[in-house]
Design a protein around this motif. Structure first.
Motif, PDB file in Angstrom:
ATOM      1  N   GLU B 137       0.775  -0.993   0.262  1.00 43.44           N
ATOM      2  CA  GLU B 137       0.074   0.365   0.200  1.00 43.44           C
ATOM      3  C   GLU B 137       1.084   1.375  -0.488  1.00 43.44           C
ATOM      4  O   GLU B 137       0.236   2.208  -0.665  1.00 43.44           O
ATOM      5  N   HIS B 138       1.732   1.500   0.951  1.00 44.14           N
ATOM      6  CA  HIS B 138       2.620   2.287   0.951  1.00 44.14           C
ATOM      7  C   HIS B 138       3.399   2.262  -0.344  1.00 44.14           C
ATOM      8  O   HIS B 138       3.106   3.948  -0.983  1.00 44.14           O
ATOM      9  N   PHE B 139       4.031   1.800  -1.207  1.00 44.43           N
ATOM     10  CA  PHE B 139       4.574   1.938  -1.835  1.00 44.43           C
ATOM     11  C   PHE B 139       3.488   2.483  -3.585  1.00 44.43           C
ATOM     12  O   PHE B 139       3.968   3.243  -3.914  1.00 44.43           O
ATOM     13  N   VAL B 140       2.074   1.536  -3.435  1.00 41.57           N
ATOM     14  CA  VAL B 140       1.339   2.496  -4.305  1.00 41.57           C
ATOM     15  C   VAL B 140       1.137   3.450  -4.661  1.00 41.57           C
ATOM     16  O   VAL B 140       0.140   4.197  -5.316  1.00 41.57           O
ATOM     17  N   ASP B 141       0.928   4.082  -3.197  1.00 45.26           N
ATOM     18  CA  ASP B 141       0.845   5.913  -2.261  1.00 45.26           C
ATOM     19  C   ASP B 141       1.584   6.338  -2.722  1.00 45.26           C
ATOM     20  O   ASP B 141       2.157   7.824  -3.416  1.00 45.26           O
ATOM     21  N   THR B 142       3.024   5.458  -2.645  1.00 40.31           N
ATOM     22  CA  THR B 142       4.983   6.499  -3.032  1.00 40.31           C
ATOM     23  C   THR B 142       5.191   6.663  -4.184  1.00 40.31           C
ATOM     24  O   THR B 142       5.784   7.100  -4.755  1.00 40.31           O
ATOM     25  N   LEU B 143       5.210   5.527  -4.696  1.00 36.80           N
ATOM     26  CA  LEU B 143       6.178   4.633  -5.377  1.00 36.80           C
ATOM     27  C   LEU B 143       7.694   4.420  -4.997  1.00 36.80           C
ATOM     28  O   LEU B 143       8.824   4.932  -5.056  1.00 36.80           O
ATOM     29  N   ASP B 144       7.768   4.047  -3.584  1.00 40.06           N
ATOM     30  CA  ASP B 144       8.565   4.145  -3.216  1.00 40.06           C
ATOM     31  C   ASP B 144       9.651   3.019  -2.724  1.00 40.06           C
ATOM     32  O   ASP B 144       9.381   2.346  -2.454  1.00 40.06           O
ATOM     33  N   LEU B 145      10.870   3.238  -4.038  1.00 35.37           N
ATOM     34  CA  LEU B 145      10.815   2.156  -4.121  1.00 35.37           C
ATOM     35  C   LEU B 145      11.747   1.591  -2.989  1.00 35.37           C
ATOM     36  O   LEU B 145      11.778   0.113  -3.480  1.00 35.37           O
ATOM     37  N   LEU B 146      12.459   2.520  -2.449  1.00 32.81           N
ATOM     38  CA  LEU B 146      13.421   1.711  -1.729  1.00 32.81           C
ATOM     39  C   LEU B 146      12.496   0.594  -0.704  1.00 32.81           C
ATOM     40  O   LEU B 146      12.999  -0.223   0.304  1.00 32.81           O
ATOM     41  N   ASN B 147      11.673   1.150  -0.287  1.00 33.27           N
ATOM     42  CA  ASN B 147      10.745   0.837   1.535  1.00 33.27           C
ATOM     43  C   ASN B 147       9.373   0.305   0.766  1.00 33.27           C
ATOM     44  O   ASN B 147       8.579  -0.538   1.422  1.00 33.27           O
ATOM     45  N   VAL B 148       9.721  -0.950  -0.258  1.00 35.16           N
ATOM     46  CA  VAL B 148       8.598  -2.154  -0.637  1.00 35.16           C
ATOM     47  C   VAL B 148       8.588  -3.212  -0.095  1.00 35.16           C
ATOM     48  O   VAL B 148       7.588  -4.026   0.389  1.00 35.16           O
ATOM     49  N   ILE B 149       9.807  -2.781   0.172  1.00 33.49           N
ATOM     50  CA  ILE B 149      10.129  -4.529   0.994  1.00 33.49           C
ATOM     51  C   ILE B 149      10.657  -3.557   2.803  1.00 33.49           C
ATOM     52  O   ILE B 149      10.723  -2.984   3.082  1.00 33.49           O
ATOM     53  N   ASN B 150       9.222  -4.484   3.573  1.00 29.94           N
ATOM     54  CA  ASN B 150       9.767  -4.537   5.164  1.00 29.94           C
ATOM     55  C   ASN B 150      10.217  -5.260   5.441  1.00 29.94           C
ATOM     56  O   ASN B 150      10.760  -6.558   5.746  1.00 29.94           O
ATOM     57  N   TYR B 151      11.876  -4.290   5.499  1.00 30.53           N
ATOM     58  CA  TYR B 151      13.003  -5.112   6.562  1.00 30.53           C
ATOM     59  C   TYR B 151      12.861  -5.510   7.323  1.00 30.53           C
ATOM     60  O   TYR B 151      13.613  -6.725   7.785  1.00 30.53           O
ATOM     61  N   LYS B 152      12.546  -5.374   8.459  1.00 26.26           N
ATOM     62  CA  LYS B 152      12.109  -5.827   9.864  1.00 26.26           C
ATOM     63  C   LYS B 152      11.514  -7.127   9.914  1.00 26.26           C
ATOM     64  O   LYS B 152      11.384  -8.496  10.293  1.00 26.26           O
ATOM     65  N   ALA B 153      10.680  -7.575   8.379  1.00 19.80           N
ATOM     66  CA  ALA B 153       9.657  -8.559   8.668  1.00 19.80           C
ATOM     67  C   ALA B 153      10.221  -9.705   7.729  1.00 19.80           C
ATOM     68  O   ALA B 153      10.513 -11.049   8.116  1.00 19.80           O
ATOM     69  N   VAL B 154      11.228  -9.316   7.011  1.00 20.28           N
ATOM     70  CA  VAL B 154      11.613  -9.765   6.071  1.00 20.28           C
ATOM     71  C   VAL B 154      12.894 -10.269   6.753  1.00 20.28           C
ATOM     72  O   VAL B 154      13.520 -11.888   7.029  1.00 20.28           O
ATOM     73  N   ALA B 155      14.445  -9.770   8.090  1.00 21.14           N
ATOM     74  CA  ALA B 155      14.700 -10.027   8.992  1.00 21.14           C
ATOM     75  C   ALA B 155      14.143 -11.736   9.414  1.00 21.14           C
ATOM     76  O   ALA B 155      14.912 -12.474   9.766  1.00 21.14           O
ATOM     77  N   LEU B 156      12.899 -11.596  10.101  1.00 16.74           N
ATOM     78  CA  LEU B 156      11.773 -12.558  11.156  1.00 16.74           C
ATOM     79  C   LEU B 156      11.828 -13.313   9.632  1.00 16.74           C
ATOM     80  O   LEU B 156      12.268 -14.960  10.210  1.00 16.74           O
ATOM     81  N   PHE B 157      11.822 -13.371   8.497  1.00 22.44           N
ATOM     82  CA  PHE B 157      11.861 -14.489   7.916  1.00 22.44           C
ATOM     83  C   PHE B 157      12.697 -15.014   7.464  1.00 22.44           C
ATOM     84  O   PHE B 157      12.333 -16.102   7.525  1.00 22.44           O
ATOM     85  N   ALA B 158      13.883 -14.390   7.502  1.00 22.66           N
ATOM     86  CA  ALA B 158      15.003 -15.479   6.777  1.00 22.66           C
ATOM     87  C   ALA B 158      15.451 -15.708   7.949  1.00 22.66           C
ATOM     88  O   ALA B 158      15.632 -17.255   8.035  1.00 22.66           O
ATOM     89  N   ALA B 159      14.973 -15.614   9.887  1.00 23.11           N
ATOM     90  CA  ALA B 159      16.054 -16.545  10.971  1.00 23.11           C
ATOM     91  C   ALA B 159      14.925 -17.873  10.688  1.00 23.11           C
ATOM     92  O   ALA B 159      15.152 -18.531  10.993  1.00 23.11           O
ATOM     93  N   MET B 160      13.831 -16.967  10.707  1.00 18.91           N
ATOM     94  CA  MET B 160      12.331 -17.848  11.073  1.00 18.91           C
ATOM     95  C   MET B 160      12.075 -19.537  10.002  1.00 18.91           C
ATOM     96  O   MET B 160      12.788 -20.725  10.072  1.00 18.91           O
ATOM     97  N   MET B 161      13.180 -19.173   8.611  1.00 19.79           N
ATOM     98  CA  MET B 161      13.582 -20.101   8.018  1.00 19.79           C
ATOM     99  C   MET B 161      14.560 -21.010   7.775  1.00 19.79           C
ATOM    100  O   MET B 161      14.762 -22.286   7.672  1.00 19.79           O
ATOM    101  N   PHE B 162      15.455 -20.645   8.492  1.00 16.66           N
ATOM    102  CA  PHE B 162      16.754 -21.217   8.556  1.00 16.66           C
ATOM    103  C   PHE B 162      15.929 -21.457   9.719  1.00 16.66           C
ATOM    104  O   PHE B 162      16.371 -23.339   9.545  1.00 16.66           O
ATOM    105  N   ILE B 163      15.785 -21.966  10.936  1.00 15.25           N
ATOM    106  CA  ILE B 163      15.299 -21.786  11.745  1.00 15.25           C
ATOM    107  C   ILE B 163      14.851 -23.181  11.204  1.00 15.25           C
ATOM    108  O   ILE B 163      14.462 -24.283  12.783  1.00 15.25           O
TER     109      ILE B 163
END
Lengths: 181, 188
Positions: B137-163
């Protein structure tokens, strides 16, 4: 009686820990039904989903009914379904009695944001596992891609996808199987 | 007789909604219009609750509407109404499916269907990715490509994937861990 009770408990566990629709239930099915109990194979589970998707009713319930029936006939179907819906009855009634705007509680939103990420992890692992077992040639890859694109990016019903892939399966893979024998 | 009416109306929902919990929504709006059991705002609220609690969404909404209409017994009756068509239809299909599942044509058909089912699962996963790992939604509103990824969430995702790969515990264990991490350091 023992096995019916077991059936009830297994599906109640699924009902209690499935967040986000019928497909989010798959990782628990694989663990409980396929790996631990060996009541069905991964292929069979996929077939139940295909059927559950194309028949009326809620997919999670259809799949539960199917597995219950396979295990213990009509009584099994009823018991598995009741197990599946039991946690919902308890949880939703409790929320309706005690909480207003439950979804606005900060703790709920936080917990749920963490759970959703785990759901992505679990679904991804399920896909990897099922991919290895069910996609063995380019036709399979094509059907996977078609199905993903149609469902993720259009509003077409999944039923068309299932019916079409069934027809392609009969035309292409049927011949191959005969040719291999 | 409110209980009978609830059963019949939710039986119809179970019978005519094909393809998952959200397919029941148009029917619920129709119920809200016809009987005034609930308002459209209440319905929106219920859907939000149904999506943030465990269990099939269609069952959660049935329980909720049934409860609001006729108390705890109403919740039970609405839920039983929703699942009764499934039980009847699936039992009939399962009976014949088990008889014919070894037929070569049926097997070939399902060999085609299974890759499509994996595609359906991937599409369901993609929906969750959009809301949990991306700021769509943030991306559609602002076209802010840098923040299209939720980095905090991706970090947890990667950690859980490993675990998950490392320990192979029961999925419920990871769901509980995800919930706890969310409460402690969320929202993601």
């Amino acid at each position: 009686m023992g096995e019916l009770w077991e059936l009830f408990l297994i599906f109640a566990r699924m009902g209690a820990f499935t967040f986000g629709g019928g497909y989010a239930m798959l990782p628990i099915i694989q663990k409980e039904i396929v790996e631990k109990k060996k009541w069905a194979t991964d292929e069979e589970v996929m077939d139940y989903y295909a059927i559950g998707q194309c028949t009326p009713g809620i997919i999670a319930v259809n799949v539960a009914t199917f597995m219950g029936f396979k295990r213990k006939g009509i009584i099994g179907a009823i018991v598995a379904t009741l197990g599946m819906v039991f946690p919902s009855l308890v949880i939703i009634t409790t929320i309706a009695v005690f909480f207003q705007h439950f979804e606005d509680y900060v703790v709920v939103q936080r917990a749920f944001s963490g759970i959703r990420i785990v759901v992505v992890v679990l679904i991804l692992q399920t896909i990897i596992k099922l991919w290895k077992q069910s996609i063995k040639n380019w036709v399979g890859i094509g059907l996977f891609a078609l199905s993903f694109v149609v469902i993720a990016f259009t509003k077409l019903s999944p039923i068309y996808v299932i019916v079409l892939s069934c027809i392609i399966g009969i035309m292409v893979m049927g011949k191959k199987e005969v040719a291999q024998q | 007789m409110i209980y009978l009416l609830l059963f019949v109306e939710f039986f119809k929902i179970g019978l005519f909604s094909i393809g998952g919990g959200l397919a029941t929504l148009p029917f619920l709006y129709h119920l809200a219009d016809t009987y005034g059991w609930i308002t459209s705002e209440e319905l929106l609220d219920m859907i939000a609750v149904a999506e943030s609690t465990p269990g099939p969404i269609g069952i959660n909404t049935a329980t909720f509407v049934g409860y609001r209409t006729a108390g705890p017994l109403g919740g039970i009756i609405a839920t039983l109404g929703t699942v009764t068509p499934s039980i009847i239809i699936i039992v009939l299909i399962a009976y014949y499916f088990m008889k014919f599942s070894e037929h070569p044509k049926v097997r070939a058909g399902f060999n085609g269907v299974r890759p499509a089912v994996v595609g359906l699962i991937a599409a369901a996963g993609y929906e969750v990715v959009k809301i949990s790992l991306l700021n769509t939604e943030h991306f559609v509103d602002t076209l802010d490509l840098l923040n299209v990824i939720n980095y905090k969430a991706v970090a947890l995702f990667a950690a859980m994937m490993f675990i998950c790969y490392r320990f192979k515990k029961h999925p419920i264990v990871y769901i509980v861990i995800g919930g706890l991490i969310g409460i402690l350091v969320g929202p993601f």
